[in-house]
Design a protein around this motif. Structure first.
Motif, PDB file in Angstrom:
ATOM      1  N   SER A  81       0.779  -1.298  -0.101  1.00  0.00           N
ATOM      2  CA  SER A  81       0.207  -0.107   0.015  1.00  0.00           C
ATOM      3  C   SER A  81       0.811   1.145  -0.066  1.00  0.00           C
ATOM      4  O   SER A  81       0.521   2.159  -0.763  1.00  0.00           O
ATOM      5  CB  SER A  81      -0.957   0.052   1.193  1.00  0.00           C
ATOM      6  OG  SER A  81      -1.853  -1.299   1.021  1.00  0.00           O
ATOM      7  N   ALA A  82       1.801   1.331   0.843  1.00  0.00           N
ATOM      8  CA  ALA A  82       2.724   2.611   0.878  1.00  0.00           C
ATOM      9  C   ALA A  82       3.405   2.740  -0.372  1.00  0.00           C
ATOM     10  O   ALA A  82       3.405   3.978  -0.848  1.00  0.00           O
ATOM     11  CB  ALA A  82       3.626   2.429   2.227  1.00  0.00           C
ATOM     12  N   LYS A  83       4.123   1.664  -0.713  1.00  0.00           N
ATOM     13  CA  LYS A  83       4.916   2.019  -2.146  1.00  0.00           C
ATOM     14  C   LYS A  83       4.020   2.349  -3.382  1.00  0.00           C
ATOM     15  O   LYS A  83       4.305   3.038  -4.159  1.00  0.00           O
ATOM     16  CB  LYS A  83       5.834   0.735  -2.444  1.00  0.00           C
ATOM     17  CG  LYS A  83       6.720   1.122  -3.430  1.00  0.00           C
ATOM     18  CD  LYS A  83       7.888  -0.136  -3.406  1.00  0.00           C
ATOM     19  CE  LYS A  83       8.817   0.234  -4.653  1.00  0.00           C
ATOM     20  NZ  LYS A  83      10.095  -0.758  -4.354  1.00  0.00           N
ATOM     21  N   ASP A  84       2.823   1.500  -3.383  1.00  0.00           N
ATOM     22  CA  ASP A  84       1.904   1.896  -4.421  1.00  0.00           C
ATOM     23  C   ASP A  84       1.318   3.314  -4.540  1.00  0.00           C
ATOM     24  O   ASP A  84       1.255   4.233  -5.398  1.00  0.00           O
ATOM     25  CB  ASP A  84       0.794   0.830  -4.436  1.00  0.00           C
ATOM     26  CG  ASP A  84       1.320  -0.470  -4.828  1.00  0.00           C
ATOM     27  OD1 ASP A  84       2.538  -0.773  -5.358  1.00  0.00           O
ATOM     28  OD2 ASP A  84       0.507  -1.612  -4.516  1.00  0.00           O
ATOM     29  N   SER A  85       1.006   3.754  -3.438  1.00  0.00           N
ATOM     30  CA  SER A  85       0.472   5.061  -3.139  1.00  0.00           C
ATOM     31  C   SER A  85       1.610   6.119  -3.279  1.00  0.00           C
ATOM     32  O   SER A  85       1.381   7.077  -4.041  1.00  0.00           O
ATOM     33  CB  SER A  85       0.064   5.298  -1.591  1.00  0.00           C
ATOM     34  OG  SER A  85      -1.063   4.480  -1.251  1.00  0.00           O
ATOM     35  N   GLU A  86       3.019   5.853  -3.119  1.00  0.00           N
ATOM     36  CA  GLU A  86       3.746   6.567  -3.434  1.00  0.00           C
ATOM     37  C   GLU A  86       3.960   7.109  -5.093  1.00  0.00           C
ATOM     38  O   GLU A  86       4.153   7.840  -5.538  1.00  0.00           O
ATOM     39  CB  GLU A  86       5.092   6.196  -2.671  1.00  0.00           C
ATOM     40  CG  GLU A  86       6.428   7.053  -3.168  1.00  0.00           C
ATOM     41  CD  GLU A  86       7.554   6.484  -2.420  1.00  0.00           C
ATOM     42  OE1 GLU A  86       8.756   7.078  -2.931  1.00  0.00           O
ATOM     43  OE2 GLU A  86       7.694   5.710  -1.538  1.00  0.00           O
ATOM     44  N   PHE A  87       3.939   5.722  -5.756  1.00  0.00           N
ATOM     45  CA  PHE A  87       4.093   5.679  -7.267  1.00  0.00           C
ATOM     46  C   PHE A  87       2.855   6.428  -7.549  1.00  0.00           C
ATOM     47  O   PHE A  87       3.363   7.526  -8.434  1.00  0.00           O
ATOM     48  CB  PHE A  87       3.796   4.371  -7.892  1.00  0.00           C
ATOM     49  CG  PHE A  87       3.466   4.283  -9.027  1.00  0.00           C
ATOM     50  CD1 PHE A  87       4.012   4.857 -10.351  1.00  0.00           C
ATOM     51  CD2 PHE A  87       2.070   3.553  -9.396  1.00  0.00           C
ATOM     52  CE1 PHE A  87       3.162   4.792 -11.446  1.00  0.00           C
ATOM     53  CE2 PHE A  87       1.523   3.584 -10.707  1.00  0.00           C
ATOM     54  CZ  PHE A  87       2.239   4.211 -11.641  1.00  0.00           C
ATOM     55  N   LEU A  88       1.664   6.389  -7.186  1.00  0.00           N
ATOM     56  CA  LEU A  88       0.523   7.404  -7.769  1.00  0.00           C
ATOM     57  C   LEU A  88       0.752   8.645  -7.360  1.00  0.00           C
ATOM     58  O   LEU A  88       0.324   9.447  -8.221  1.00  0.00           O
ATOM     59  CB  LEU A  88      -0.804   6.609  -7.067  1.00  0.00           C
ATOM     60  CG  LEU A  88      -1.240   5.279  -7.566  1.00  0.00           C
ATOM     61  CD1 LEU A  88      -2.351   4.693  -6.763  1.00  0.00           C
ATOM     62  CD2 LEU A  88      -1.422   5.342  -9.306  1.00  0.00           C
ATOM     63  N   GLU A  89       1.111   8.966  -6.151  1.00  0.00           N
ATOM     64  CA  GLU A  89       1.368  10.449  -5.890  1.00  0.00           C
ATOM     65  C   GLU A  89       2.324  11.090  -6.793  1.00  0.00           C
ATOM     66  O   GLU A  89       2.261  12.259  -7.214  1.00  0.00           O
ATOM     67  CB  GLU A  89       2.161  10.601  -4.396  1.00  0.00           C
ATOM     68  CG  GLU A  89       1.101  10.242  -3.332  1.00  0.00           C
ATOM     69  CD  GLU A  89       0.142  11.403  -2.777  1.00  0.00           C
ATOM     70  OE1 GLU A  89       0.602  12.501  -3.564  1.00  0.00           O
ATOM     71  OE2 GLU A  89      -0.492  11.295  -2.126  1.00  0.00           O
ATOM     72  N   SER A  90       3.319  10.373  -7.294  1.00  0.00           N
ATOM     73  CA  SER A  90       4.517  10.644  -8.099  1.00  0.00           C
ATOM     74  C   SER A  90       3.917  11.405  -9.389  1.00  0.00           C
ATOM     75  O   SER A  90       4.447  12.131  -9.954  1.00  0.00           O
ATOM     76  CB  SER A  90       5.527   9.866  -8.442  1.00  0.00           C
ATOM     77  OG  SER A  90       5.268   8.838  -9.396  1.00  0.00           O
ATOM     78  N   LEU A  91       2.597  10.778 -10.087  1.00  0.00           N
ATOM     79  CA  LEU A  91       1.949  11.055 -11.258  1.00  0.00           C
ATOM     80  C   LEU A  91       1.614  12.354 -11.101  1.00  0.00           C
ATOM     81  O   LEU A  91       1.364  13.199 -12.280  1.00  0.00           O
ATOM     82  CB  LEU A  91       1.155  10.158 -11.610  1.00  0.00           C
ATOM     83  CG  LEU A  91       1.446   8.657 -11.686  1.00  0.00           C
ATOM     84  CD1 LEU A  91       0.203   7.805 -11.941  1.00  0.00           C
ATOM     85  CD2 LEU A  91       2.492   8.661 -12.778  1.00  0.00           C
TER      86      LEU A  91
END
Length: 755
Positions: free
Chosen positions: A69-79
C-alpha cells in the motif's frame, strides 16, 4: 542501460512475454513521452515517475505490478508531476492502497483513466471530478467504499464511467443526469440503495446502463425505461424494484440486452416488448409477472436468450416461439404454465430449454420426460355407449385388482421375506456371465471400490459396449440392504444424468456362496474425483477440467438431484453426493451413481415417511450435513448440503477435510473467510491457469475491451462460491433450494462466455 539513453522518447513493448521488475533507472529518461508495457508479466513496485514531465501516455495494464500500500501510493502520488499526462492505465494488476487525496491536481489534460481489477480501497477522492476533461474513468473490481461524490457533475465531457464491483453505498446522486455526454454508465455489484434517479433519462446519448446487483428500490422511472438511446444494455437485475414493466419499454426499440431479473416486479409482460426488434437477450426471471407469455415475443427474430422462469405466468407456451431461428436458450421453469410443449425450433433441443416446475405441461420431445397430452378431439363427443363401456371396464378392473391385492397379502403371510421383490423389474444375469465378462474378476479389470463392494469393467455377450459391474461385499454389514436400496432406487427412474442400471445378479458363486452384483452402463471418463484429484505419479499428463466444464458438470448433477427430489413418483434422497459417485461419460456429461445409501420417501396425508432405511450410515464424512450427526433423518436439504460442499471442492480443488485447515476449519468456513478479498488465493490453480491467465493473451489492445473476458470469469467464480456457501450453511431451512440452484447455474452458464 536502456533508460540511460537521454533522448529516449518512446518505449513500447506491449503484448510480449517479458517479465521482471521495472528498473529505477527509468527516471533518467526525462524526455520519455510514451511508456507502454501492457500485457506482459512484469511484477513488483513501480518507481516514482515524478521526473518524467514529458510523459503523456502511461500504460502498465495487464501485468502483475504492485508491491504494498505505501509503495503503490507513493508511485501514484508521483504522477502529479506528470503535467502532460493524457492517458493512464494501471488496470489488471495488484496495486494496493488508496487513491491520492489530491488526485484532482493531476494533469488537467487527462482524458482516460483505467484503474480496474486491482486491490485499491478507500473512498473516492472528492477532488477527482476536478479532472474535468476526462472522457473515460473506470475503477471496476476494486474495494472502494463510501458514497459517490456529488461533485461528479463536473464530469461534463465524460462518456464512460464504470464504478462496478466495489463496495460503494448510499444513493445514486441525481446529478448523474447532468452528464449529458455519457455513453456508458456502470454501477453494478455495489451496495447502492434508494430509488433510481429519473434524471438519468436526461442522458440522451446513453447506450449502456448497468445498475444490477444493488439494493435499489421503488419503481423503474418511466424516464429510464423509455430512454431510446439505450441500444446495447439496460441491466436493473438483482435489486428490490417494484411495480410493473411499463408499456413504454417499446421505446427501447433498438436495445440488445434487457435484464430486470430478481426484483419484485409484477403485472403483465407488455405486448409492446415484441417491438424491440434488435433484442438478443431478455431476462425477466425471479419476479412476480402474471398473465400469459406474450405471443408478440415471436416477432423479436433476433432473440437468442429468453428467461421467464420463477414468475406466476399461466396459459400455454406460444407455438409461435418455434419459428425463432436464432433462439438458443429458453427458460420458463417454475411458473403455472399448462398445455402442450412445442417440439420444433429451440424446443427440439432438451439442453436449450427448461420447463421444470410447471406441473400441467405435457408433450414436447421425449427427453423432457413430460406426460403425454390427452387428445381433445374425444372430449367433444358425448358417446354414451363408450362411456358405459369405460365405466364397466373400470369397475371390472377395480374388482380384479382388489382380488389380486387380497391374494398377494395372503401369499405374503405364508412366505418368508425375500430380497428378490426388490429386483423383479430388472432382467437378471448369471454369475457365470459376469465371471467371464470380467476375466474371472481379474485385478486388471478392477476400476474402483465403494462403501459395500468393488467395481469391475467387463464386456457382456448381451451388449456390444463395456459395462461396469458392482460386486457387493456381502461380508460387510449393510451390504444386503445396500443392494436392495440401489435396486429399488434405480429400477424405476430414468434421467440423462443418472447412471443407468442394465441388469443385476442375485445368485451363488462357484464356491456356493451368496453373490450379488449390479451392472451399469460404463462411463469412459471415470469418476469426477479422479479429475479433481489426479494421481500425477501414475498419469503422464494429469487430467484437467476447465471452468466451463465444471459449470456443466454442476448443472448435470443439480438436474439429477432435482429429478430425484421432485420429479420422481416417490422422492429419492441420495445421501452420498460426492465426486467419487459422479461419473463422466465420453462426452463429459456427468451421471450420479452409487445409490447404496439412498432413501425412498413416501408421502401419506401430507406426512413424509422413509420407505426403506439402508443402514445407520447417511453419507461420507465431510459431505454429510451436521444435522445427520445429531440423529436427524435423511432429507432433501441434506443432499443440498453435500452438493454445496461439492461446488466448493470443484472450485478450490481441496477436499472437505484437510490437515491444512487451521483451528477446526472445514471447507465451508475456509471459503467463507476468504471470499471477500482473497478469492484467487483459494481458487484451484488449474482454473486460474486455463481461464484467468488465458484471457491475458486473448485480451485486446484497447483498454476499453480487454477486461470483458476476465470480468466474466471473476463474476462467475464469485457467483459459484456464493451458491456453494448458500447450499452448505448449517441450518437446513436456510439452505438454497434445488429449484433456485438450477436457475442460478443456468444463468451463470449462459452468461459465462470465455473462449
Amino acid at each position: 542501460m536502456l533508460f540511460t539513453l537521454p533522448k529516449l522518447q518512446l518505449f513500447e513493448i506491449g503484448d510480449n512475454q517479458m517479465s521482471g521488475l521495472i528498473p529505477s533507472s527509468i527516471t533518467n529518461a526525462t524526455l520519455l513521452e510514451r511508456f507502454d508495457i501492457t500485457d506482459n508479466s512484469f511484477f513488483g513496485g513501480v518507481p516514482s515517475l515524478a521526473k518524467l514531465q514529458h510523459l503523456w501516455w502511461l500504460n502498465l495494464g495487464l501485468n502483475y505490478l504492485g508491491s504494498n500500500s505505501a509503495k503503490d501510493s507513493e508511485f501514484l502520488e508521483s504522477l502529479q508531476s506528470c503535467s502532460k499526462l493524457e492517458m493512464l492505465s494501471i488496470a489488471i494488476n495488484n496495486f494496493r492502497g488508496h487513491l491520492p487525496e489530491n488526485i484532482g491536481n493531476f494533469s488537467t489534460l487527462l482524458r482516460e483513466v483505467y484503474l480496474g481489477y486491482n486491490l485499491l480501497s478507500g473512498k473516492i477522492p472528492v477532488t477527482l471530478p476536478n479532472l474535468i476533461n476526462l472522457d473515460l474513468f473506470t475503477m471496476e473490481f476494486n474495494y472502494f467504499t463510501g458514497t459517490i461524490p456529488t461533485s461528479f457533475w463536473k464530469f461534463q465531457t465524460i462518456e464512460t464511467l464504470d464504478l462496478s464491483y466495489n463496495l460503494l453505498s448510499g444513493e445514486i446522486p441525481a446529478i448523474i443526469g447532468n452528464l449529458s455526454h455519457l455513453l456508458e454508465l456502470r454501477m453494478s455489484d455495489n451496495m447502492l440503495e434508494g430509488n433510481i434517479p429519473p434524471s438519468i433519462g436526461n442522458c440522451h446519448n446513453l447506450e449502456i446502463l448497468d445498475l444490477g446487483n444493488n439494493n435499489l428500490s421503488g419503481m423503474i422511472p418511466s424516464q429510464v425505461i423509455s430512454l431510446s438511446s439505450l441500444t446495447i444494455l439496460l441491466n436493473l437485475s438483482e435489486n428490490s424494484l417494484t411495480g410493473s414493466l411499463s408499456e413504454q419499454v417499446s421505446r427501447l426499440k433498438f436495445i440488445r440486452q434487457l435484464d430486470v431479473s430478481k426484483n419484485h416486479l409484477s403485472g403483465y409482460i407488455p405486448e409492446a416488448i415484441g417491438g424491440l426488434i434488435n433484442l438478443e437477450y431478455l431476462n425477466l426471471q425471479g419476479n412476480s409477472f402474471n398473465g400469459t407469455i406474450p405471443s408478440s415475443l415471436a416477432l423479436v427474430k433476433s432473440l437468442q436468450h429468453l428467461d421467464l422462469s420463477t414468475n406466476n405466468l399461466s396459459g400455454s407456451i406460444p407455438v409461435a416461439l418455434e419459428d425463432m431461428s436464432l433462439l438458443e436458450y429458453l427458460n420458463v421453469s417454475f411458473n403455472k404454465l399448462d398445455g402442450e410443449v412445442p417440439t420444433k425450433g429451440v424446443f427440439k433441443n432438451a439442453t436449450a430449454i427448461a420447463v421444470i416446475g410447471n406441473s400441467k405441461l405435457c408433450g414436447g420431445i421425449s427427453k423432457l420426460q413430460l406426460p403425454p397430452c390427452q387428445g381433445s378431439r374425444y372430449r367433444k363427443h358425448h358417446n354414451f355407449k363408450l362411456i358405459a363401456v369405460i365405466v364397466s371396464m373400470v369397475a371390472f378392473l377395480l374388482i380384479l385388482s382388489s382380488m389380486f391385492a387380497l391374494y398377494k397379502m395372503r401369499k405374503r403371510k405364508n412366505e418368508p421375506f425375500s430380497n428378490s421383490v426388490s429386483v423383479d423389474q430388472l432382467d437378471m444375469v448369471s454369475y457365470q456371465n459376469l465371471h467371464q465378462a470380467t476375466n474371472c474378476f481379474s485385478a486388471n479389470n478392477l476400476i474402483g471400490s465403494g462403501h459395500f463392494g468393488s467395481v469391475y469393467k467387463g464386456n457382456l455377450d448381451s451388449t456390444d459396449k463395456a459395462v461396469a459391474i458392482k460386486v457387493l461385499n456381502l461380508q460387510k454389514k449393510g451390504a444386503h440392504r445396500s443392494f436392495i436400496a440401489e435396486c429399488n432406487a434405480l429400477k424405476s427412474i430414468r434421467h440423462r444424468n443418472l447412471v443407468k442400471i442394465l441388469t443385476c445378479c442375485s445368485s451363488t458363486d462357484y464356491k456356493g456362496q451368496e453373490f450379488k452384483a449390479l451392472v451399469f452402463k460404463y462411463m469412459e471418463n471415470g469418476s469426477l474425483d479422479k479429475w479433481l484429484h489426479p494421481d500425477t505419479e501414475s498419469v503422464d499428463v494429469p487430467q484437467t477440467l476447465s471452468l466451463n466444464q465444471r459449470i456443466r458438470i454442476l448443472i448435470d448433477v443439480a438436474s439429477a438431484m432435482h429429478y430425484l427430489h421432485y420429479e420422481c413418483e416417490q422422492a429419492v434422497i441420495h445421501c452420498d453426493i460426492k465426486p467419487s459417485n459422479i461419473l463422466l461419460d465420453n462426452d463429459m456429461v456427468a451421471h450420479v451413481g452409487d445409490f447404496g445409501l439412498a432413501r425412498i420417501l413416501s408421502t401419506i396425508n401430507g406426512t413424509t415417511y422413509e420407505q426403506n432405511s439402508t443402514s445407520g450410515i447417511k453419507g461420507t464424512i465431510g459431505y454429510t450435513p451436521p444435522e445427520y450427526g445429531m440423529g436427524s433423518e435423511a432429507s432433501k436439504q441434506g443432499d443440498v448440503y453435500s452438493f454445496g460442499i461439492l461446488i466448493l471442492e470443484m472450485l478450490t480443488g481441496r477436499r472437505p477435510i484437510e490437515e491444512t485447515f487451521e483451528n477446526g476449519q472445514n471447507l465451508h468456513s475456509y471459503v467463507k473467510m476468504k471470499l471477500t478479498d482473497k478469492i484467487f488465493q483459494m481458487v484451484d490453480p488449474v482454473i486460474l491457469y486455463t481461464e484467468i491467465n488465458g484471457t491475458r493473451a486473448a485480451a485486446e489492445n484497447s483498454m476499453g475491451n480487454l477486461t470483458l473476458k476476465r470480468s466474466n470469469a471473476d463474476k462467475c467464480l464469485h457467483s459459484l462460491f456464493k451458491i456453494g456457501l448458500a447450499c452448505s450453511v448449517e441450518p437446513p431451512k436456510e439452505r438454497m433450494s434445488m429449484e433456485d440452484v438450477i436457475i442460478e447455474l443456468n444463468l451463470i452458464n449462459n452468461s459465462f462466455k470465455i473462449d
